[in-house]
Design an enzyme around this catalytic site. Sequence first.
Site, PDB file in Angstrom:
ATOM      1  N   GLY A  17      72.681  46.261  24.045  1.00 24.09           N
ATOM      2  CA  GLY A  17      72.434  46.194  22.223  1.00 24.09           C
ATOM      3  C   GLY A  17      70.999  46.186  21.485  1.00 24.09           C
ATOM      4  N   PRO A  18      71.251  46.156  20.883  1.00 22.91           N
ATOM      5  CA  PRO A  18      69.750  47.012  19.655  1.00 22.91           C
ATOM      6  C   PRO A  18      68.491  45.578  20.455  1.00 22.91           C
ATOM      7  CG  PRO A  18      70.393  45.904  18.330  1.00 22.91           C
ATOM      8  CD  PRO A  18      72.043  45.953  19.787  1.00 22.91           C
ATOM      9  N   MET A  19      66.613  46.011  19.845  1.00 21.37           N
ATOM     10  CA  MET A  19      65.922  45.491  19.702  1.00 21.37           C
ATOM     11  C   MET A  19      66.695  43.628  19.442  1.00 21.37           C
ATOM     12  SD  MET A  19      62.428  47.520  19.995  1.00 21.37           S
ATOM     13  CE  MET A  19      60.854  45.360  19.800  1.00 21.37           C
ATOM     14  N   LYS A  23      68.951  39.852  24.248  1.00 19.86           N
ATOM     15  CA  LYS A  23      69.391  40.210  25.519  1.00 19.86           C
ATOM     16  C   LYS A  23      68.530  39.941  26.803  1.00 19.86           C
ATOM     17  CE  LYS A  23      67.830  44.750  24.857  1.00 19.86           C
ATOM     18  NZ  LYS A  23      67.947  43.986  23.330  1.00 19.86           N
ATOM     19  N   GLU A  90      64.954  45.509  30.619  1.00 20.71           N
ATOM     20  CA  GLU A  90      64.971  46.055  29.947  1.00 20.71           C
ATOM     21  C   GLU A  90      64.813  47.873  30.688  1.00 20.71           C
ATOM     22  OE1 GLU A  90      63.516  46.739  27.607  1.00 20.71           O
ATOM     23  OE2 GLU A  90      62.317  44.644  27.137  1.00 20.71           O
ATOM     24  N   GLN A  92      66.443  50.301  30.929  1.00 16.91           N
ATOM     25  CA  GLN A  92      66.126  51.660  30.422  1.00 16.91           C
ATOM     26  C   GLN A  92      65.254  52.270  30.212  1.00 16.91           C
ATOM     27  OE1 GLN A  92      65.776  49.244  28.030  1.00 16.91           O
ATOM     28  NE2 GLN A  92      64.602  49.134  26.950  1.00 16.91           N
ATOM     29  N   CYS A 149      69.850  43.729   5.531  1.00 18.75           N
ATOM     30  CA  CYS A 149      70.889  42.545   4.670  1.00 18.75           C
ATOM     31  C   CYS A 149      71.383  41.835   5.660  1.00 18.75           C
ATOM     32  CB  CYS A 149      72.259  43.685   4.763  1.00 18.75           C
ATOM     33  SG  CYS A 149      72.817  44.123   6.510  1.00 18.75           S
ATOM     34  N   TYR A 180      59.046  48.071  14.897  1.00 18.12           N
ATOM     35  CA  TYR A 180      60.431  47.669  15.073  1.00 18.12           C
ATOM     36  C   TYR A 180      61.655  47.010  14.600  1.00 18.12           C
ATOM     37  CZ  TYR A 180      59.396  51.427  18.834  1.00 18.12           C
ATOM     38  OH  TYR A 180      59.044  52.314  19.723  1.00 18.12           O
ATOM     39  N   CYS A 184      72.007  47.215  10.586  1.00 23.98           N
ATOM     40  CA  CYS A 184      73.270  47.690  10.797  1.00 23.98           C
ATOM     41  C   CYS A 184      73.671  49.332  11.294  1.00 23.98           C
ATOM     42  CB  CYS A 184      74.029  47.250  10.182  1.00 23.98           C
ATOM     43  SG  CYS A 184      74.006  47.747   8.350  1.00 23.98           S
TER      44      CYS A 184
HETATM   45  P1  ADP Z   1      66.009  41.623  23.156  1.00 25.09           P
HETATM   46  O1  ADP Z   1      65.781  40.717  24.742  1.00 25.09           O
HETATM   47  O2  ADP Z   1      67.355  41.942  22.898  1.00 25.09           O
HETATM   48  O3  ADP Z   1      65.342  42.215  22.347  1.00 25.09           O
HETATM   49  P2  ADP Z   1      65.238  38.698  22.717  1.00 25.09           P
HETATM   50  O4  ADP Z   1      65.804  36.908  24.114  1.00 25.09           O
HETATM   51  O5  ADP Z   1      63.469  38.835  23.266  1.00 25.09           O
HETATM   52  O6  ADP Z   1      65.855  40.065  22.400  1.00 25.09           O
HETATM   53  O7  ADP Z   1      65.300  37.808  21.600  1.00 25.09           O
HETATM   54  C1  ADP Z   1      65.953  37.115  20.679  1.00 25.09           C
HETATM   55  C2  ADP Z   1      65.393  36.461  19.629  1.00 25.09           C
HETATM   56  O8  ADP Z   1      64.716  36.657  18.779  1.00 25.09           O
HETATM   57  C3  ADP Z   1      66.384  35.343  18.964  1.00 25.09           C
HETATM   58  O9  ADP Z   1      66.715  34.363  19.677  1.00 25.09           O
HETATM   59  C4  ADP Z   1      65.956  35.064  17.783  1.00 25.09           C
HETATM   60  O10 ADP Z   1      64.946  33.879  18.046  1.00 25.09           O
HETATM   61  C5  ADP Z   1      64.497  36.371  18.004  1.00 25.09           C
HETATM   62  N1  ADP Z   1      64.760  37.033  16.478  1.00 25.09           N
HETATM   63  C6  ADP Z   1      63.984  38.315  15.899  1.00 25.09           C
HETATM   64  N2  ADP Z   1      64.627  38.529  15.284  1.00 25.09           N
HETATM   65  C7  ADP Z   1      65.408  39.189  15.031  1.00 25.09           C
HETATM   66  C8  ADP Z   1      66.496  39.400  14.493  1.00 25.09           C
HETATM   67  N3  ADP Z   1      66.741  40.354  13.359  1.00 25.09           N
HETATM   68  N4  ADP Z   1      68.042  39.069  14.462  1.00 25.09           N
HETATM   69  C9  ADP Z   1      68.199  38.542  15.080  1.00 25.09           C
HETATM   70  N5  ADP Z   1      67.165  37.783  16.031  1.00 25.09           N
HETATM   71  C10 ADP Z   1      66.127  38.050  16.154  1.00 25.09           C
HETATM   72 MG    MG Z   2      64.282  41.931  25.318  1.00 20.69          MG
HETATM   73 ZN    ZN Z   3      72.432  46.276   7.381  1.00 21.31          ZN
END
Ligand code: ADP
Ligand code: MG
Ligand code: ZN
Length: 199
Positions: A17-19, A23, A90, A92, A149, A180, A184
């Site tokens: 999935g995205p940042m 994950k 990470e 990737q 959005c 970053y 969508c």
């Molecule tokens: P990833 O490893 O996919 O980058 P993380 O597990 O580090 O994600 O972080 C997820 C957490 O980031 C969410 O539980 C939420 O608290 C926070 N968060 C910050 N911005 C967003 C966003 N735009 N959408 C969803 N969660 C977000």
């Molecule tokens: Mg992460």
């Molecule tokens: Zn959007």
Amino acid sequence: MIRIPPQRGGWLEVICGPMFSGKSEEMIRRLRRAEIAGQRVAIFKPMLDDRYAAIDVVSHAGVRMRAVPISCVRELLWRAHGAEVVGIDEIQFFEPSVVTAALELAEGGARVIAAGLDQDFRRLPFGPMPELLSHAEFVDKLQAVCHRCGGPATTTQRLVDGRPAPYSGETVVVGAAEQYEARCRSCHEHGAGAAVAAA
Ligand code: ADP
Ligand code: MG
Ligand code: ZN
């Protein structure tokens, strides 16, 4: 939907999935449960990811778990030796041989949980992810909240000075002054040069 892990031997799970899609959080959740169940757990991440504490996998929400930073795939293999559950965050960022390594660990009996970005900031498949996804027994594609959005976000927007980063930029920029956002499909903006690259 029922998920039944193999009764014998190991397997590969991919969380993508995205940042900001959670994950790392999800990987930590799975590894915690394995630890509580008394399994030998090991977590790794690439050395280059030093955004947060060097020895922790930390989610954006602050949940953390101890991880071993590793500099190459060979190191991953020897350090993972003997672990029943192997988490790789990470993923990737690793070289293509991480696919063979993950499969070798799974074939050796380990439950391998790999988390990584499925797309880079251009929305192209990220490094070893396509192969990992196709080899995995289980795949989860998580969504973030679109910064624009509020809808379900599946892409990562790279911004430089608040504007979409040029398409020709390096895929991996460590420690750069960039931002970053999760976006969508319809809110994702391609930076300069995208039309040329697509032609
Ligand atoms: P990833 O490893 O996919 O980058 P993380 O597990 O580090 O994600 O972080 C997820 C957490 O980031 C969410 O539980 C939420 O608290 C926070 N968060 C910050 N911005 C967003 C966003 N735009 N959408 C969803 N969660 C977000
Ligand atoms: Mg992460
Ligand atoms: Zn959007």
